[in-house]
Design an enzyme around this catalytic site. Structure first.
Site, PDB file in Angstrom:
ATOM      1  N   GLY A   1       0.792  -1.218   0.000  1.00  0.00           N
ATOM      2  CA  GLY A   1       0.000   0.000   0.000  1.00  0.00           C
ATOM      3  C   GLY A   1       0.823   1.266   0.000  1.00  0.00           C
ATOM      4  CB  SER A   2      -0.005   4.471   1.619  1.00  0.00           C
ATOM      5  OG  SER A   2       0.449   5.798   1.597  1.00  0.00           O
ATOM      6  CB  CYS A   3       4.909   6.040  -0.335  1.00  0.00           C
ATOM      7  SG  CYS A   3       4.965   5.297  -1.979  1.00  0.00           S
TER       8      CYS A   3
END
Length: 558
Positions: A61-63
């Site tokens: 998922g997200s950085c």
């Protein structure tokens, strides 16, 4: 059994074991203010990770997960240690910053499958200077096989402080990450994109303002992700001065460092979008995946904070998908495309492709005849990023490198029955809708036109919020689309996105949200505490007018 443990970040710890075989996105998956897993789709949902030794094969998922790790540390809700099987960069970078800049170290280990299995069965574990212990078994640390990192004269001058303290710190951490990733050298990058711009706790602001105070200034053109408030306009929207000021201070810190005030999570829609083959340094998972997959640019899914360090130096570890060998598809997904699909098909496909390929780059085969538009690909890439750790995928007929396939790639088939099951899983909320959410990632001009056309002359009976960039907004204001949408009752916000919308902009009586975004359908329940329904833009428009979500499957899945 082959027991092995490598110490990635040092320190000692002891605590209870929290383990899962399913990767987890820290952003949208963990509430840093409570230290609790909030991803309703994850097996650990509701579990506290505070003071625990957390075992995961990898993150996904997200950085922004690195920022969540730093928030956890600064809010005293951090895990005692993090243990992974695979190489992991996002949470590790957050732990590194916590120790390096804020004296809040979090040990990080990489272990073999057998050691992971042994630890996962234990109730408690202890990490010492010598190794990791659980249930009477001691696994001593062994050094990782080191690959020498060669720096050029420019790298060495930055490291020596010739371009300032901030750039020297940036180069030091870039080198550390490069060594962990097995990079033999650094690579020039031509542009950057900063992801950690949302105020969700003290971490992002403390980091950005400290770097700005150190005299940091970007060395390459660098855009800024969506932020927490509509810049310069939040005062007129009822946002509290405390939150509004903090959110704007965070954005302004990056502007002071020379970044462009773009404030969008869709930088690929800007005129400055990179060209095929260009090496760039982007964070923001959906943007990274689109850049690699659709544009043919090259960027790993860089962790927050590393994005700024690369922008300050113009250099990045020459590893991951900068290299041809790491851009190969290792799984081929043959898709049986139903007849008459609409725009909801593409985020659903991305979501499922990520679940089928959580740890590898897939090739999607069989969809070229459906002629995906740029908006379709945007939605697909964003949804893929919620369920896979891979920084890209190949789409036959779209991706410039779609023929770049590992000879050992395996094959799976994705058909309508699988799609029906996934659709049902994303539509468990009530049919009564109190809010419609469009623009995750930021809505394009095409998506805004589609919503206006779907509404026609009808006015929304429930709140409809659309988020977009100032770049897109200005174009739509000129052609009359903004006026059309506002006449339909649509509220349009620039600069911020659905990952950051909170009260008072998020209506307080909301129980179920309708969205066209596979990304928000996944993260929304954890971020907002509301149930979510998912569907095409036309279904969102109907729900906006009637306050009801469609009961039946879309026609192309029936």
């Amino acid at each position: 059994m082959t027991h092995r443990a490598h110490r990635i970040l040092g320190g000692t710890a002891s605590g209870r074991i929290v383990a899962s075989r399913e990767p987890l996105s820290f952003w949208g998956g963990i509430d840093p203010h409570r230290g609790v897993v909030i991803d309703v789709h994850h097996p650990l949902h509701g579990t506290s990770i505070r003071d625990a030794i957390v075992l995961l094969p990898q993150t996904r998922g997200s950085c922004t997960g690195s920022g969540v790790v730093l928030d956890l540390a600064l809010l005293d809700n951090a895990p005692a240690a993090l243990v992974f099987i695979e190489d992991e960069a996002i949470a590790t970078l957050g732990a590194m910053i916590a120790g390096e800049m804020f004296d809040r170290p979090i040990p990080v280990l990489q272990v073999s499958e057998d050691t992971f299995a042994m630890l996962a069965q234990a109730d408690q574990a202890r990490i010492t200077e010598m190794g990791v212990e659980a249930d009477g078994l001691v696994v001593p640390f062994t050094p990782r096989q080191a690959v020498p990192l060669t720096l050029d004269a420019g790298d060495r001058s930055i490291l020596a402080g010739e371009k300032g303290t901030a750039a020297a710190l940036a180069m030091k951490i870039i080198c550390t990450m490069a060594e962990q990733q097995g990079a033999e050298q650094l690579v020039d990058v031509v542009q950057g994109h900063i992801d950690g711009c949302i105020y969700n706790g003290p971490a992002n602001l403390a980091f950005a303002e400290r770097m700005a105070e150190m005299g940091a200034h970007v060395a390459i053109p660098t855009t800024i992700n969506a932020i927490s408030v509509e810049h310069g306009n939040w005062q007129r929207q009822g946002v509290s001065p405390e939150f509004g000021n903090l959110g704007q201070r965070l954005a302004d810190a990056y502007v002071r460092m020379g970044c462009t005030a773009s404030f969008t999570c869709a930088p690929y829609l800007l005129d400055t979008a990179p060209a095929q083959g260009e090496a760039i340094a982007w964070a923001e998972s959906n943007a990274v995946i689109f850049a690699n997959t659709v544009l043919g640019a090259r960027t790993p899914k860089h962790a927050d904070y590393l994005d700024l360090f690369m922008a300050l130096t113009g250099r990045a570890p020459y590893a991951g998908v900068y290299l041809d060998a790491n851009r190969q598809a290792r799984r081929i997904i043959t898709v049986e495309v139903p007849q008459g699909v609409d725009d909801a098909f593409w985020p659903l496909l991305g979501y499922m492709a990520g679940r089928l390929s959580p740890d590898r780059i897939p090739l999607i085969r069989g969809v070229a005849a459906a002629s995906p538009t740029q908006d379709d690909l945007k939605a697909l890439c964003a949804a893929f990023g919620t369920t896979s750790a891979a920084p890209m995928l190949h789409i036959e007929g779209v991706t410039p490198e779609a023929g770049h396939i590992d000879p050992a790639a395996d094959h799976v088939t994705l058909g309508p029955a699988d799609m029906r099951a996934a659709w049902t899983g994303l539509n468990e909320g009530s049919e009564d809708i109190q809010l419609v959410a469009v623009g995750s990632p930021h809505a394009s001009a095409g998506e805004c036109h589609a919503l206006a056309d779907a509404l026609g002359t009808r006015r929304a009976g429930v709140p409809v919020i659309l988020t977009t960039s100032r770049h897109v907004f200005d174009g739509l204001a000129t052609d009359g689309t903004i006026a059309r949408l506002q006449a339909n009752g649509v509220q349009i916000y620039r600069d911020l996105c659905w990952c950051s919308i909170a009260a008072p902009l998020f209506p307080g009586n909301t129980q179920t949200v309708m969205t066209n975004s596979g990304k928000y359908a996944h993260y929304g329940p954890g971020l907002s505490g509301c149930a979510v329904r998912f569907g095409a833009i036309a279904q969102c428009a109907d729900a906006a007018v009637t306050g009801r979500a469609a009961r039946d499957l879309p026609h192309w899945l029936q």
